[in-house]
Design a protein around this motif. Structure first.
Motif, mmCIF file in Angstrom:
data_model
loop_
_atom_site.group_PDB
_atom_site.id
_atom_site.type_symbol
_atom_site.label_atom_id
_atom_site.label_comp_id
_atom_site.label_asym_id
_atom_site.label_seq_id
_atom_site.Cartn_x
_atom_site.Cartn_y
_atom_site.Cartn_z
ATOM 1 N N TYR A 5 -3.483 10.994 -4.406
ATOM 2 C CA TYR A 5 -4.916 10.069 -4.409
ATOM 3 C C TYR A 5 -3.975 8.940 -3.738
ATOM 4 O O TYR A 5 -3.857 8.258 -3.435
ATOM 5 N N ILE A 6 -2.077 8.568 -4.997
ATOM 6 C CA ILE A 6 -1.965 7.770 -4.726
ATOM 7 C C ILE A 6 -1.112 7.200 -3.211
ATOM 8 O O ILE A 6 -1.013 6.916 -2.413
ATOM 9 N N ALA A 7 -0.886 9.080 -3.202
ATOM 10 C CA ALA A 7 0.004 9.419 -1.711
ATOM 11 C C ALA A 7 -0.532 8.900 0.178
ATOM 12 O O ALA A 7 -0.417 8.238 0.624
ATOM 13 N N GLY A 8 -2.227 9.403 -0.005
ATOM 14 C CA GLY A 8 -3.452 9.448 0.177
ATOM 15 C C GLY A 8 -3.300 7.841 0.661
ATOM 16 O O GLY A 8 -3.454 7.063 1.617
ATOM 17 N N TRP A 392 5.058 12.985 -3.874
ATOM 18 C CA TRP A 392 5.547 11.445 -3.883
ATOM 19 C C TRP A 392 6.593 11.445 -3.066
ATOM 20 O O TRP A 392 7.469 10.749 -2.614
ATOM 21 N N ILE A 393 7.301 12.559 -2.083
ATOM 22 C CA ILE A 393 7.468 12.479 -1.137
ATOM 23 C C ILE A 393 6.950 11.727 0.085
ATOM 24 O O ILE A 393 7.680 10.690 0.588
ATOM 25 N N ARG A 394 5.711 11.791 0.074
ATOM 26 C CA ARG A 394 4.696 10.955 0.789
ATOM 27 C C ARG A 394 5.151 9.967 0.531
ATOM 28 O O ARG A 394 5.707 8.862 1.489
#
Length: 413
Positions: A5-8, A392-394
């Motif tokens: 969700y954080i990456a999105g 987290w890479i995103r």
């Protein structure tokens, strides 16, 4: 919060920021810098999303080359994982070295000590012993024991066995003890009143059977007429008791002669191969027959009943005998540390051999478990284990792209 969700959210922020700056006046330096940062962050976020997604599946379901890498290289990954576990992570040498440093015997003994201290555990052990002994099929065990004893007797070297037994008996004085027992029994028998009458009657009958002529016959008849059965019995009884007392004295010469003769006869018996063979066959036949089986069965039943009664008594006392046996074993091991060390070595060697023989099962088990998973299950498992960190890479890609975009916009200005 869910990393996916954080990456999105980071990608949505970059896209929203870029769209908003498109509608702002471009003559502002800050708008120019933000537009460059959001644009680069959007590109970085999309690129990293594509890279992360390409590991597990085809982006947008399109069979783009060099995507869905895990599924395409499933066999290579499985083999590499097995190889890493067998040769690096869980190789035999590391496991064996770890086992040797554990002091397995001490660990096991310490755990057993903790268990034995509990009354419930002790009573459970006694209960298990009672059940095992109660269920022991003696009707099947007795024939096996009978055949084993019979075979042992038939193969036994009776000569060496008899010589050994006799030598031990003589060294411990059992031949003299046996003679003393017989003499004491004979003394008790000879001292009885009915023995006196029996001896007198036998002597009188035998004297009356004698036929002696001449002057000696006249004297003999006069002696018989003077003596009656009671007197003859008393004389013989006194002679017999006196002789037995003399033979019971250790310094008596006749006693030494009798003991020496007994020993000679015993050793002659031990050298008589024919008689020993007959004795061995007689013993084997007696044990092998129905009577021998019935005797063994009755003895085994008696032994079982005795053991069960003792176990039941100990169960009521809380398994004290179990604790006593364990304490005795521990005390003996403490008194002989070299024996404990030998047991430690044996246990360690056994576990090491067990590891060496079954080490291949680690990789086999991993391979079997992985082969049971379909592609969707495998991808879902990997995403659950490592996907969170990959998301987290995103996020980092979007943030890093935003920062780089601002720097490039500054350079452009």
């Amino acid at each position: 919060m869910n990393t996916r969700y954080i990456a999105g959210l980071s990608l949505a922020v970059m896209a929203s920021g870029f769209l908003i700056t498109l509608f702002l006046p471009h003559n502002s330096t800050w708008v120019f810098l933000l537009q460059g940062g959001f644009e680069a962050g959007l590109v970085g976020g999309i690129a990293d999303w594509f890279a992360v997604t390409a590991l597990f599946r085809h982006p947008f379901g399109l069979p783009i080359p060099h995507t869905s890498l895990l599924l395409k290289n499933r066999d290579k990954i499985v083999n590499s994982l097995i190889s890493a576990m067998e040769n690096e992570l869980l190789n035999k040498e590391s496991i064996e070295n770890k086992i040797k440093k554990l002091n397995l015997f001490r660990l096991v003994s310490a755990e057993i000590t903790k268990l034995i201290r509990q009354k419930k555990i002790r009573t459970s052990i006694v209960e298990l012993l009672i059940q095992a002994i109660t269920r022991l099929p003696l009707e099947k065990a007795v024939p096996l024991i009978q055949s084993g004893i019979t075979a042992y007797i038939r193969e036994l070297d009776m000569k060496n066995g008899v010589n050994t037994v006799m030598t031990r008996m003589m060294n411990q004085g059992y031949d003299e003890k046996a003679l003393d027992y017989i003499l004491h029994e004979a003394a008790d028998w000879s001292a009885r009143p009915d023995t006196r009458m029996l001896l007198g009657r036998l002597a009188s009958e035998k004297l009356n059977e004698l036929r002696v002529g001449g002057l000696m016959g006249f004297a003999f008849q006069a002696f018989i007429g003077f003596m009656n059965e009671e007197k003859l019995g008393g004389i013989l009884q006194n002679l017999l008791e006196s002789g037995i007392r003399d033979l019971l004295a250790e310094e008596n010469a006749y006693r030494s002669t009798i003991i020496r003769e007994i020993r000679v006869r015993l050793f002659l018996l031990a050298e008589d191969d024919e008689r020993l063979a007959r004795l061995k066959e007689l013993i084997a036949d007696q044990i092998e027959g129905d009577k021998g089986q019935a005797f063994l069965h009755s003895r085994m039943e008696h032994i079982r009943a005795f053991i069960l009664s003792k176990l039941q008594e100990d169960q009521q006392r809380g398994g004290r005998a179990v604790f006593a046996v364990y304490r005795f074993i521990v005390r003996k091991l403490n008194e002989h540390p070299e024996q404990a060390a030998a047991w430690e070595d044996r246990l360690t060697d056994y576990v090491v051999r067990l590891v060496e023989a079954n080490h291949y099962r680690i990789g086999k088990l991993v391979k079997e478990n992985l082969e049971q998973m379909d592609d969707a299950t495998l991808v879902r498992m990997l995403e659950e284990k490592v996907g969170k960190d990959l998301q987290w890479i995103r996020v980092n890609g979007a943030l890093c792209g935003f920062a780089v975009g601002i720097v490039l916009s500054l350079i452009q200005l």
